[in-house]
Scaffold this motif. Structure first.
Motif, PDB file in Angstrom:
ATOM      1  N   ALA A  13       0.848  -1.191   0.000  1.00  0.00           N
ATOM      2  CA  ALA A  13       0.000   0.000   0.000  1.00  0.00           C
ATOM      3  C   ALA A  13       0.878   1.234   0.000  1.00  0.00           C
ATOM      4  O   ALA A  13       1.915   1.262   0.614  1.00  0.00           O
ATOM      5  CB  ALA A  13      -0.879   0.004   1.237  1.00  0.00           C
ATOM      6  N   ARG A  14       0.420   2.237  -0.694  1.00  0.00           N
ATOM      7  CA  ARG A  14       1.216   3.451  -0.693  1.00  0.00           C
ATOM      8  C   ARG A  14       1.046   4.170   0.628  1.00  0.00           C
ATOM      9  O   ARG A  14      -0.019   4.141   1.232  1.00  0.00           O
ATOM     10  CB  ARG A  14       0.771   4.350  -1.837  1.00  0.00           C
ATOM     11  N   PRO A  15       2.106   4.822   1.079  1.00  0.00           N
ATOM     12  CA  PRO A  15       1.968   5.588   2.316  1.00  0.00           C
ATOM     13  C   PRO A  15       1.081   6.797   2.071  1.00  0.00           C
ATOM     14  O   PRO A  15       1.096   7.376   0.981  1.00  0.00           O
ATOM     15  CB  PRO A  15       3.392   6.037   2.625  1.00  0.00           C
ATOM     16  N   ALA A 188      -4.609   8.369  15.103  1.00  0.00           N
ATOM     17  CA  ALA A 188      -3.733   9.150  14.230  1.00  0.00           C
ATOM     18  C   ALA A 188      -2.586   8.278  13.733  1.00  0.00           C
ATOM     19  O   ALA A 188      -2.073   7.441  14.467  1.00  0.00           O
ATOM     20  CB  ALA A 188      -3.177  10.332  15.013  1.00  0.00           C
ATOM     21  N   TYR A 189      -2.231   8.473  12.490  1.00  0.00           N
ATOM     22  CA  TYR A 189      -1.053   7.777  11.960  1.00  0.00           C
ATOM     23  C   TYR A 189      -0.494   8.572  10.788  1.00  0.00           C
ATOM     24  O   TYR A 189      -1.175   9.416  10.215  1.00  0.00           O
ATOM     25  CB  TYR A 189      -1.396   6.343  11.555  1.00  0.00           C
ATOM     26  N   ASP A 190       0.752   8.307  10.473  1.00  0.00           N
ATOM     27  CA  ASP A 190       1.433   9.096   9.449  1.00  0.00           C
ATOM     28  C   ASP A 190       1.597   8.339   8.144  1.00  0.00           C
ATOM     29  O   ASP A 190       1.831   8.929   7.098  1.00  0.00           O
ATOM     30  CB  ASP A 190       2.831   9.466   9.956  1.00  0.00           C
ATOM     31  N   ARG A 191       1.509   7.014   8.230  1.00  0.00           N
ATOM     32  CA  ARG A 191       1.851   6.192   7.087  1.00  0.00           C
ATOM     33  C   ARG A 191       1.183   4.843   7.311  1.00  0.00           C
ATOM     34  O   ARG A 191       0.937   4.462   8.443  1.00  0.00           O
ATOM     35  CB  ARG A 191       3.370   6.041   7.117  1.00  0.00           C
ATOM     36  N   GLU A 192       0.886   4.149   6.239  1.00  0.00           N
ATOM     37  CA  GLU A 192       0.271   2.837   6.440  1.00  0.00           C
ATOM     38  C   GLU A 192       0.743   1.821   5.415  1.00  0.00           C
ATOM     39  O   GLU A 192       1.157   2.171   4.300  1.00  0.00           O
ATOM     40  CB  GLU A 192      -1.249   2.945   6.395  1.00  0.00           C
ATOM     41  N   TYR A 193       0.716   0.565   5.836  1.00  0.00           N
ATOM     42  CA  TYR A 193       1.036  -0.554   4.954  1.00  0.00           C
ATOM     43  C   TYR A 193       0.008  -1.652   5.160  1.00  0.00           C
ATOM     44  O   TYR A 193      -0.514  -1.826   6.262  1.00  0.00           O
ATOM     45  CB  TYR A 193       2.421  -1.131   5.279  1.00  0.00           C
ATOM     46  N   THR A 194      -0.248  -2.392   4.106  1.00  0.00           N
ATOM     47  CA  THR A 194      -1.099  -3.572   4.220  1.00  0.00           C
ATOM     48  C   THR A 194      -0.210  -4.807   4.153  1.00  0.00           C
ATOM     49  O   THR A 194       0.643  -4.908   3.270  1.00  0.00           O
ATOM     50  CB  THR A 194      -2.110  -3.608   3.055  1.00  0.00           C
ATOM     51  N   ARG A 252       4.041   7.435  13.348  1.00  0.00           N
ATOM     52  CA  ARG A 252       3.122   6.376  13.783  1.00  0.00           C
ATOM     53  C   ARG A 252       2.684   5.652  12.522  1.00  0.00           C
ATOM     54  O   ARG A 252       2.196   6.249  11.577  1.00  0.00           O
ATOM     55  CB  ARG A 252       1.934   6.979  14.531  1.00  0.00           C
ATOM     56  N   VAL A 253       2.882   4.334  12.516  1.00  0.00           N
ATOM     57  CA  VAL A 253       2.708   3.553  11.297  1.00  0.00           C
ATOM     58  C   VAL A 253       1.545   2.585  11.479  1.00  0.00           C
ATOM     59  O   VAL A 253       1.535   1.783  12.411  1.00  0.00           O
ATOM     60  CB  VAL A 253       3.991   2.749  10.979  1.00  0.00           C
ATOM     61  N   ARG A 254       0.563   2.697  10.604  1.00  0.00           N
ATOM     62  CA  ARG A 254      -0.590   1.798  10.676  1.00  0.00           C
ATOM     63  C   ARG A 254      -0.319   0.584   9.795  1.00  0.00           C
ATOM     64  O   ARG A 254       0.017   0.729   8.620  1.00  0.00           O
ATOM     65  CB  ARG A 254      -1.837   2.516  10.189  1.00  0.00           C
ATOM     66  N   LEU A 255      -0.446  -0.590  10.395  1.00  0.00           N
ATOM     67  CA  LEU A 255      -0.304  -1.828   9.632  1.00  0.00           C
ATOM     68  C   LEU A 255      -1.661  -2.496   9.558  1.00  0.00           C
ATOM     69  O   LEU A 255      -2.316  -2.715  10.585  1.00  0.00           O
ATOM     70  CB  LEU A 255       0.706  -2.775  10.303  1.00  0.00           C
ATOM     71  N   ARG A 256      -2.092  -2.791   8.360  1.00  0.00           N
ATOM     72  CA  ARG A 256      -3.339  -3.536   8.179  1.00  0.00           C
ATOM     73  C   ARG A 256      -2.957  -4.991   7.958  1.00  0.00           C
ATOM     74  O   ARG A 256      -2.426  -5.332   6.901  1.00  0.00           O
ATOM     75  CB  ARG A 256      -4.113  -2.989   6.980  1.00  0.00           C
ATOM     76  N   GLU A 299      -9.569 -13.257   9.363  1.00  0.00           N
ATOM     77  CA  GLU A 299      -9.534 -12.121  10.293  1.00  0.00           C
ATOM     78  C   GLU A 299      -8.654 -10.997   9.762  1.00  0.00           C
ATOM     79  O   GLU A 299      -7.742 -11.221   8.957  1.00  0.00           O
ATOM     80  CB  GLU A 299      -8.983 -12.552  11.658  1.00  0.00           C
ATOM     81  N   ARG A 300      -8.915  -9.784  10.266  1.00  0.00           N
ATOM     82  CA  ARG A 300      -8.040  -8.651  10.012  1.00  0.00           C
ATOM     83  C   ARG A 300      -7.842  -7.908  11.331  1.00  0.00           C
ATOM     84  O   ARG A 300      -8.777  -7.770  12.113  1.00  0.00           O
ATOM     85  CB  ARG A 300      -8.669  -7.652   9.014  1.00  0.00           C
ATOM     86  N   TYR A 301      -6.616  -7.471  11.559  1.00  0.00           N
ATOM     87  CA  TYR A 301      -6.330  -6.562  12.665  1.00  0.00           C
ATOM     88  C   TYR A 301      -5.534  -5.392  12.121  1.00  0.00           C
ATOM     89  O   TYR A 301      -4.597  -5.578  11.348  1.00  0.00           O
ATOM     90  CB  TYR A 301      -5.523  -7.250  13.777  1.00  0.00           C
ATOM     91  N   ASP A 302      -5.941  -4.180  12.518  1.00  0.00           N
ATOM     92  CA  ASP A 302      -5.132  -3.011  12.226  1.00  0.00           C
ATOM     93  C   ASP A 302      -4.394  -2.652  13.516  1.00  0.00           C
ATOM     94  O   ASP A 302      -4.996  -2.666  14.598  1.00  0.00           O
ATOM     95  CB  ASP A 302      -5.995  -1.813  11.830  1.00  0.00           C
ATOM     96  N   VAL A 303      -3.124  -2.352  13.383  1.00  0.00           N
ATOM     97  CA  VAL A 303      -2.331  -1.933  14.536  1.00  0.00           C
ATOM     98  C   VAL A 303      -1.594  -0.657  14.168  1.00  0.00           C
ATOM     99  O   VAL A 303      -1.324  -0.400  12.993  1.00  0.00           O
ATOM    100  CB  VAL A 303      -1.325  -3.023  14.981  1.00  0.00           C
TER     101      VAL A 303
END
Ligand code: C2O
Ligand code: CU
Length: 484
Positions: A13-15, A188-194, A252-256, A299-303
């Motif tokens: 996923a794009r940040p 809140a988060y600054d960037r995310e990846y799946t 802060r990095v969101r991981l899906r 299942e899915r968890y976002d952290v």
């Protein structure tokens, strides 16, 4: 054709530059006052047909977004593992992420380039019944050469997946992540990846029964009903060639985390970092800080991870049932001296520390109380012993009556696991309350454990309810929940 780079690029996923429009608080949680408006929870009572609380699709239709997916065999490059011919969407594995905004109208045109019928299921999204993609229940399979257009309103916001629901096709590569973005996230988060966690077979999937049923028999699946996998992958990459998630100090990095695997539940941890669990099956929860979590099939968890320890760190996903080396990705700070963690680095959370429990989770969206249900089902999950069947109350689907309910009812389901296998049980078309959280898939662990959930019958139709181990499903562990 070499698809590897292609596949890898498509799977990351794009940040997103989120900082600009998010207000932070000390804990990274957006002020509570905005939560209802943010997550659709406040609208939920209005959107549910019964006026009951709970997550539902947004009412106002957003813009129409069209995606196309061609299901077809393709050769993919698995780096050190060599090339394989598997079944893919658009020649990519995993299938490219579908990303839309909450409330968008999503039109997904699926073309079948396979030698057999197929369907696509939008796992977790409470779509109208005819769009649910279950062969023999909601539609006829799309024939080879045929096309089917799925169309529905994307929502509520969350992390989902799409996958084939025909036979064992899921374990052949026909899967991908689907993200419905929040209009206003509660964290809140600054960037995310799946991160798509998957298990890789050495060849095409076959029903376990056909391979013999020794207690631990080679390839037999045995008492657990799990085939012998060759490798565990993150975003289609094997541990010898892990994907790198680039981060910067202070972010802060969101991981899906998404588990569309055929039969593998994973234990996930990150070296040097704890995780704030923020969403369970896409639904927002009060953040809870853990060292590790278990994620079952479906299942899915976002952290959210605070990037406060510069370096290169191992993200590992170990199969609960053992087998090959844990799936591997690298959390890499932009200024890290080394591109990879030291060989053999094992996240502390795989050995101990705080492991996420269902009881730790508490929904942000309003919950319906555990009042006297209008209808109750008491179900025993069995299999793996004397026969090749996996059953619900002794019956193997399709030789099993539907579970009949009526619109508007509060439905309670109690499941007891009389087998040695793990059963992540998934209900289509609805979120249910389990513990104090909304989910659509819940693990029923082995050893006579018992799990109960309840849901409001607010989405009429014929809905599949089944174990998300695709071999258990194929061997009968499924029912149709049918509105009268
Ligand atoms: Cu993801 Cu019926 O399944
Ligand atoms: Cu199962």
């Amino acid at each position: 054709m070499n698809r590897a780079r292609d596949g890898r690029a498509g799977s990351r996923a794009r940040p997103l530059g989120r900082r600009a429009f998010l207000r932070r608080t000390a804990g990274g949680v957006i002020a509570a006052g905005t939560v209802l408006e943010a997550c659709g929870g406040g609208d939920a009572a209005a959107t549910s047909g019964t006026g009951a609380p709970g997550p539902g699709p947004p009412q106002e239709a957003g813009p129409l977004r069209e995606v196309r997916r061609v299901a077809a065999p393709a050769e993919i490059d698995l780096g050190p593992l060599g090339t394989r011919t598997i079944w893919t969407y658009d020649g990519r594995y995993p299938g490219a992420e579908i990303r839309v905004r909450e409330g968008d109208r999503l039109r997904a045109v699926v073309e079948n380039g396979l030698p057999e019928g197929t369907t696509v299921h939008w796992h977790g999204i409470p779509v109208p019944n005819a769009m649910d993609g279950v062969p023999g229940v909601t539609q006829e399979p799309i024939p080879p050469g045929g096309t089917f257009a799925y169309e529905y309103t994307a929502g509520p916001a969350g992390t989902y997946l799409y996958h084939s629901h025909q036979g064992l096709q899921l374990d052949r590569g026909l899967l991908g992540p689907l993200v419905v973005e929040e209009r206003s996230p509660h964290v809140a988060y600054d960037r995310e990846y799946t991160l798509v966690l998957d298990d890789l077979l050495p060849g095409p999937p076959r029903p376990l029964a056909a391979r013999g049923m020794g207690p631990m028999g080679p390839g037999g699946g045995g008492a657990l009903g799990i085939p012998d996998y060759e490798a565990y992958l993150v975003n289609g990459r094997p541990p010898a060639d892990p994907p790198a998630l680039e981060v910067r100090s202070g972010e802060r990095v969101r991981l899906r985390l998404v588990n569309p695997s055929g039969a593998t539940a994973f234990h996930v941890a990150i070296a040097g970092h704890r995780m704030d669990v923020t969403h369970a099956d896409g639904r927002p929860v009060d953040p809870v800080t853990v060292d590790a979590l278990r994620i079952g099939m479906g299942e899915r968890y976002d952290v959210v991870v605070a990037a406060e320890h510069p370096g290169a760190w191992a993200i590992r996903a170990a199969a609960l049932h053992g087998g090959p080396e844990p799936a591997y990705a690298v959390l890499r700070y932009a200024d890290a001296a080394a591109a990879r963690p030291p060989d053999g680095q094992v996240p502390e959370g795989l050995r101990g520390g705080r492991l996420l429990q269902l009881d730790d989770l508490s929904a942000v969206e309003p919950l319906e109380p555990w009042s006297e249900p209008d209808r109750a089902f008491d179900l025993v999950l069995s299999g793996g012993m004397m026969s090749s069947a996996w059953t619900i109350d002794g019956r193997a689907y399709p030789d099993a009556e539907p579970l009949e309910i009526r619109a508007g009812e509060l439905v309670r389901v109690r499941m007891r696991n009389a087998s040695m296998g793990l059963h992540p049980m998934h209900l289509h078309g609805h979120f249910f309350r389990v513990g104090d959280v909304w989910k659509d898939t819940v693990n029923v662990p082995p050893g006579m454990s018992e799990v109960r959930f309840q849901f409001r019958a607010d989405n009429p139709g014929r809905w599949f309810f089944h174990c998300h181990n695709v071999y258990h499903l194929e061997a009968g562990m499924a029912r149709v929940v049918q509105y009268a």
